[in-house]
Design a protein around this motif. Structure first.
Motif, PDB file in Angstrom:
ATOM      1  N   THR A  30      -0.393  -0.916 -15.884  1.00 28.29           N
ATOM      2  CA  THR A  30      -0.728  -0.222 -14.646  1.00 28.29           C
ATOM      3  C   THR A  30      -2.228  -0.274 -14.367  1.00 28.29           C
ATOM      4  OG1 THR A  30       1.124   1.298 -14.956  1.00 28.29           O
ATOM      5  CG2 THR A  30      -0.606   1.992 -13.453  1.00 28.29           C
ATOM      6  N   LEU A  31      -3.034   0.014 -15.380  1.00 23.62           N
ATOM      7  CA  LEU A  31      -4.483   0.040 -15.199  1.00 23.62           C
ATOM      8  C   LEU A  31      -5.020  -1.326 -14.775  1.00 23.62           C
ATOM      9  CD1 LEU A  31      -7.233   1.420 -15.441  1.00 23.62           C
ATOM     10  CD2 LEU A  31      -7.248   0.804 -17.865  1.00 23.62           C
ATOM     11  N   VAL A  32      -4.594  -2.382 -15.471  1.00 21.54           N
ATOM     12  CA  VAL A  32      -5.085  -3.722 -15.141  1.00 21.54           C
ATOM     13  C   VAL A  32      -4.622  -4.123 -13.747  1.00 21.54           C
ATOM     14  CG1 VAL A  32      -4.976  -6.164 -15.754  1.00 21.54           C
ATOM     15  CG2 VAL A  32      -5.306  -4.449 -17.533  1.00 21.54           C
ATOM     16  N   GLU A  33      -3.405  -3.775 -13.381  1.00 20.99           N
ATOM     17  CA  GLU A  33      -2.923  -4.096 -12.031  1.00 20.99           C
ATOM     18  C   GLU A  33      -3.745  -3.377 -10.978  1.00 20.99           C
ATOM     19  OE1 GLU A  33      -0.389  -6.132  -9.312  1.00 20.99           O
ATOM     20  OE2 GLU A  33      -0.956  -6.425 -11.408  1.00 20.99           O
ATOM     21  N   ASP A  34      -4.107  -2.123 -11.246  1.00 18.81           N
ATOM     22  CA  ASP A  34      -4.964  -1.374 -10.326  1.00 18.81           C
ATOM     23  C   ASP A  34      -6.322  -2.049 -10.138  1.00 18.81           C
ATOM     24  OD1 ASP A  34      -3.059   0.584 -10.057  1.00 18.81           O
ATOM     25  OD2 ASP A  34      -3.931   1.891 -11.577  1.00 18.81           O
ATOM     26  N   ILE A  35      -6.970  -2.358 -11.250  1.00 21.87           N
ATOM     27  CA  ILE A  35      -8.309  -2.947 -11.181  1.00 21.87           C
ATOM     28  C   ILE A  35      -8.244  -4.332 -10.536  1.00 21.87           C
ATOM     29  CG2 ILE A  35     -10.322  -3.682 -12.503  1.00 21.87           C
ATOM     30  CD1 ILE A  35      -9.923  -0.686 -12.452  1.00 21.87           C
ATOM     31  N   TYR A  36      -7.182  -5.077 -10.813  1.00 16.92           N
ATOM     32  CA  TYR A  36      -7.021  -6.380 -10.175  1.00 16.92           C
ATOM     33  C   TYR A  36      -6.930  -6.223  -8.656  1.00 16.92           C
ATOM     34  CZ  TYR A  36      -4.893 -10.699  -8.552  1.00 16.92           C
ATOM     35  OH  TYR A  36      -4.635 -11.850  -7.853  1.00 16.92           O
ATOM     36  N   ALA A  37      -6.105  -5.292  -8.200  1.00 14.36           N
ATOM     37  CA  ALA A  37      -5.979  -5.067  -6.761  1.00 14.36           C
ATOM     38  C   ALA A  37      -7.315  -4.679  -6.147  1.00 14.36           C
ATOM     39  CB  ALA A  37      -4.934  -3.997  -6.491  1.00 14.36           C
ATOM     40  N   MET A  38      -8.051  -3.840  -6.854  1.00  9.70           N
ATOM     41  CA  MET A  38      -9.366  -3.433  -6.373  1.00  9.70           C
ATOM     42  C   MET A  38     -10.314  -4.624  -6.275  1.00  9.70           C
ATOM     43  SD  MET A  38     -11.799  -0.497  -7.992  1.00  9.70           S
ATOM     44  CE  MET A  38     -13.462  -0.220  -7.400  1.00  9.70           C
ATOM     45  N   SER A  39     -10.253  -5.520  -7.254  1.00  8.60           N
ATOM     46  CA  SER A  39     -11.143  -6.681  -7.247  1.00  8.60           C
ATOM     47  C   SER A  39     -10.833  -7.639  -6.101  1.00  8.60           C
ATOM     48  CB  SER A  39     -11.051  -7.435  -8.585  1.00  8.60           C
ATOM     49  OG  SER A  39      -9.811  -8.124  -8.712  1.00  8.60           O
ATOM     50  N   GLN A  40      -9.618  -7.570  -5.558  1.00 10.36           N
ATOM     51  CA  GLN A  40      -9.246  -8.419  -4.437  1.00 10.36           C
ATOM     52  C   GLN A  40      -9.696  -7.837  -3.094  1.00 10.36           C
ATOM     53  OE1 GLN A  40      -7.587 -11.501  -5.170  1.00 10.36           O
ATOM     54  NE2 GLN A  40      -8.295 -10.707  -7.155  1.00 10.36           N
ATOM     55  N   ASN A  41     -10.109  -6.575  -3.104  1.00 11.26           N
ATOM     56  CA  ASN A  41     -10.480  -5.876  -1.868  1.00 11.26           C
ATOM     57  C   ASN A  41     -11.743  -5.042  -2.070  1.00 11.26           C
ATOM     58  OD1 ASN A  41      -7.763  -6.155  -0.142  1.00 11.26           O
ATOM     59  ND2 ASN A  41      -7.204  -5.706  -2.267  1.00 11.26           N
ATOM     60  N   THR A  42     -12.728  -5.643  -2.704  1.00 13.66           N
ATOM     61  CA  THR A  42     -13.890  -4.867  -3.146  1.00 13.66           C
ATOM     62  C   THR A  42     -14.561  -4.090  -2.026  1.00 13.66           C
ATOM     63  OG1 THR A  42     -14.287  -6.496  -4.887  1.00 13.66           O
ATOM     64  CG2 THR A  42     -16.082  -4.998  -4.358  1.00 13.66           C
ATOM     65  N   ASP A  43     -14.898  -4.755  -0.935  1.00 15.30           N
ATOM     66  CA  ASP A  43     -15.615  -4.074   0.146  1.00 15.30           C
ATOM     67  C   ASP A  43     -14.815  -2.900   0.695  1.00 15.30           C
ATOM     68  OD1 ASP A  43     -17.785  -5.759  -0.046  1.00 15.30           O
ATOM     69  OD2 ASP A  43     -17.042  -7.159   1.473  1.00 15.30           O
ATOM     70  N   LYS A  44     -13.510  -3.098   0.795  1.00 13.59           N
ATOM     71  CA  LYS A  44     -12.655  -2.058   1.372  1.00 13.59           C
ATOM     72  C   LYS A  44     -12.574  -0.839   0.459  1.00 13.59           C
ATOM     73  CE  LYS A  44      -8.959  -3.419   3.386  1.00 13.59           C
ATOM     74  NZ  LYS A  44      -7.604  -3.990   3.602  1.00 13.59           N
ATOM     75  N   VAL A  99       4.049  -0.544  -9.510  1.00 14.13           N
ATOM     76  CA  VAL A  99       2.837  -0.390  -8.702  1.00 14.13           C
ATOM     77  C   VAL A  99       2.931  -1.223  -7.438  1.00 14.13           C
ATOM     78  CG1 VAL A  99       0.358  -0.835  -8.596  1.00 14.13           C
ATOM     79  CG2 VAL A  99       1.353   0.146 -10.661  1.00 14.13           C
ATOM     80  N   ASP A 100       3.270  -2.501  -7.577  1.00 14.63           N
ATOM     81  CA  ASP A 100       3.275  -3.404  -6.435  1.00 14.63           C
ATOM     82  C   ASP A 100       4.393  -3.086  -5.451  1.00 14.63           C
ATOM     83  OD1 ASP A 100       1.129  -4.552  -7.603  1.00 14.63           O
ATOM     84  OD2 ASP A 100       1.963  -6.564  -7.772  1.00 14.63           O
ATOM     85  N   LYS A 101       5.507  -2.579  -5.950  1.00 12.08           N
ATOM     86  CA  LYS A 101       6.572  -2.153  -5.050  1.00 12.08           C
ATOM     87  C   LYS A 101       6.078  -1.013  -4.160  1.00 12.08           C
ATOM     88  CE  LYS A 101      10.361   0.447  -3.961  1.00 12.08           C
ATOM     89  NZ  LYS A 101      10.456   1.894  -3.649  1.00 12.08           N
ATOM     90  N   GLY A 102       5.323  -0.080  -4.756  1.00 16.89           N
ATOM     91  CA  GLY A 102       4.765   1.012  -3.978  1.00 16.89           C
ATOM     92  C   GLY A 102       3.779   0.536  -2.926  1.00 16.89           C
ATOM     93  N   ILE A 103       2.955  -0.441  -3.286  1.00 20.09           N
ATOM     94  CA  ILE A 103       2.000  -1.006  -2.327  1.00 20.09           C
ATOM     95  C   ILE A 103       2.737  -1.711  -1.204  1.00 20.09           C
ATOM     96  CG2 ILE A 103       0.136  -2.671  -2.025  1.00 20.09           C
ATOM     97  CD1 ILE A 103      -0.691  -2.122  -4.912  1.00 20.09           C
ATOM     98  N   ALA A 104       3.741  -2.505  -1.567  1.00 15.63           N
ATOM     99  CA  ALA A 104       4.522  -3.227  -0.551  1.00 15.63           C
ATOM    100  C   ALA A 104       5.158  -2.254   0.427  1.00 15.63           C
ATOM    101  CB  ALA A 104       5.584  -4.082  -1.233  1.00 15.63           C
ATOM    102  N   ALA A 105       5.681  -1.149  -0.068  1.00 16.09           N
ATOM    103  CA  ALA A 105       6.319  -0.166   0.806  1.00 16.09           C
ATOM    104  C   ALA A 105       5.317   0.425   1.791  1.00 16.09           C
ATOM    105  CB  ALA A 105       6.957   0.938  -0.032  1.00 16.09           C
ATOM    106  N   LEU A 106       4.095   0.668   1.336  1.00 16.61           N
ATOM    107  CA  LEU A 106       3.072   1.209   2.230  1.00 16.61           C
ATOM    108  C   LEU A 106       2.759   0.252   3.371  1.00 16.61           C
ATOM    109  CD1 LEU A 106       0.562   2.793  -0.310  1.00 16.61           C
ATOM    110  CD2 LEU A 106       1.932   4.012   1.384  1.00 16.61           C
ATOM    111  N   TYR A 107       2.852  -1.046   3.097  1.00 18.11           N
ATOM    112  CA  TYR A 107       2.569  -2.053   4.119  1.00 18.11           C
ATOM    113  C   TYR A 107       3.819  -2.466   4.897  1.00 18.11           C
ATOM    114  CZ  TYR A 107      -2.266  -2.838   2.679  1.00 18.11           C
ATOM    115  OH  TYR A 107      -3.617  -2.693   2.429  1.00 18.11           O
ATOM    116  N   ASP A 108       4.899  -1.721   4.729  1.00 18.65           N
ATOM    117  CA  ASP A 108       6.169  -2.024   5.408  1.00 18.65           C
ATOM    118  C   ASP A 108       6.674  -3.418   5.078  1.00 18.65           C
ATOM    119  OD1 ASP A 108       6.161   0.481   6.578  1.00 18.65           O
ATOM    120  OD2 ASP A 108       5.231  -0.207   8.440  1.00 18.65           O
ATOM    121  N   MET A 109       6.432  -3.859   3.859  1.00 19.51           N
ATOM    122  CA  MET A 109       6.934  -5.143   3.389  1.00 19.51           C
ATOM    123  C   MET A 109       8.292  -4.940   2.717  1.00 19.51           C
ATOM    124  SD  MET A 109       3.317  -6.477   1.743  1.00 19.51           S
ATOM    125  CE  MET A 109       3.979  -8.008   1.079  1.00 19.51           C
ATOM    126  N   PRO A 110       9.134  -5.973   2.661  1.00 20.70           N
ATOM    127  CA  PRO A 110      10.441  -5.837   2.011  1.00 20.70           C
ATOM    128  C   PRO A 110      10.294  -5.454   0.541  1.00 20.70           C
ATOM    129  CG  PRO A 110      10.325  -7.861   3.307  1.00 20.70           C
ATOM    130  CD  PRO A 110       8.935  -7.314   3.255  1.00 20.70           C
TER     131      PRO A 110
END
Length: 266
Positions: free
Chosen positions: A177-191, A111-122
């Motif tokens: 996967t599910l917990v990682e998703d919800i965690y990411a969401m909790s870090q960016n709630t307003d967005k 999951v996080d590798k996919g997110i990193a790729a979207l942000y053009d991170m290594p």
């Protein structure tokens, strides 16, 4: 089964749990063949709730910082300027020792590798960590699946792990996967809550409650699943009727969700 492109940055990985329909085949190994009828019913219930949750997520509105095109999804240039600081460091993969932990770590890093790729991170370190986990796990189910994009291969992976007698570890991966998703969401709630209306908030969180209940029941039959059931408890307060309630509940449970995430990837 298709990728959920609407909520791609954090919640798109729910496509991993969207296995499509409720098909069930007999597991291949002897351990699975002795499952009780009750356990099989609990597993069928989990799969149904995961499918249902992913379907509801697929109805969410397009996020303003997501763009779709012929080459899939991408972020706006403005969104890419602020890199996410909540991603798991690939080096954490070394902390996974048991087979169940390795499976959960594999799904979370995917999951996080996919997110990193979207942000053009290594992503080279993610790819290396994922490759090592795949080698350590040595699951024939991964033979024809790109490990770095496991969360996009729900039906194919489910079928392969079922046929290879590894379905118990599929649930471990889905939970990670599910917990990682919800965690990411909790870090960016307003967005991320801009994708929700009141109906969506009610439908999504209702299905999380049903899923949590089913997961706890599975732990009664599979002792390796006990840590997962314990971690999933952190999601139980997410039972909103409106977007405002969901925002408040995410704020109130943010620390517990972080603890659940840490528990699953230790």
């Amino acid at each position: 089964m298709k990728k959920l492109s609407i909520f791609a940055v954090a919640i798109a990985a729910l496509a991993f749990t969207a296995c499509g329909g409720n098909k069930s085949t007999q597991p291949a190994d002897e351990a699975d063949s002795v499952k009780t009828f009750e356990q099989e019913q609990v597993e069928a219930k989990i799969k149904m709730e995961l499918d249902s949750l992913a379907a509801e997520v697929g109805k969410l509105k397009q996020l303003p910082f997501i763009q779709t095109g012929e080459n899939g999804i991408k972020l706006t240039e403005q969104e890419k300027q602020v890199k996410p600081e909540y991603l798991i460091a690939p080096s954490v993969a070394e902390n996974a020792t048991t087979l169940a932990e390795k499976y959960r770590m594999l799904s979370a890093l995917s999951v996080d590798k996919g997110i990193a790729a979207l942000y053009d991170m290594p992503t080279a370190d993610y790819e290396a960590a994922i490759a090592k986990l795949v080698a350590d796990i040595n699951d024939p189910s991964f033979k024809d699946i790109e490990a770095a994009t496991l969360y996009e291969t729900g039906q194919k992976l489910y079928d392969a792990m079922n046929e290879n007698g590894r379905i118990n570890y599929f649930w471990q991966m889905a939970a990670g996967t599910l917990v990682e998703d919800i965690y990411a969401m909790s870090q960016n709630t307003d967005k991320f809550l801009t994708a929700f209306n009141d109906e969506a908030a009610a439908n999504v969180t209702y299905r999380i409650v049903l899923l949590s209940d089913a997961v706890k029941r599975l732990a009664e039959y599979d002792s390796d699943f006990a840590p997962v059931a314990k971690a999933i408890e952190a999601l139980e307060p997410l039972n909103a009727e409106t977007v405002d309630q969901l925002k408040s509940q995410l704020a109130e449970t943010k620390d517990k969700i972080a603890e659940a995430r840490n528990a699953l990837i230790k």
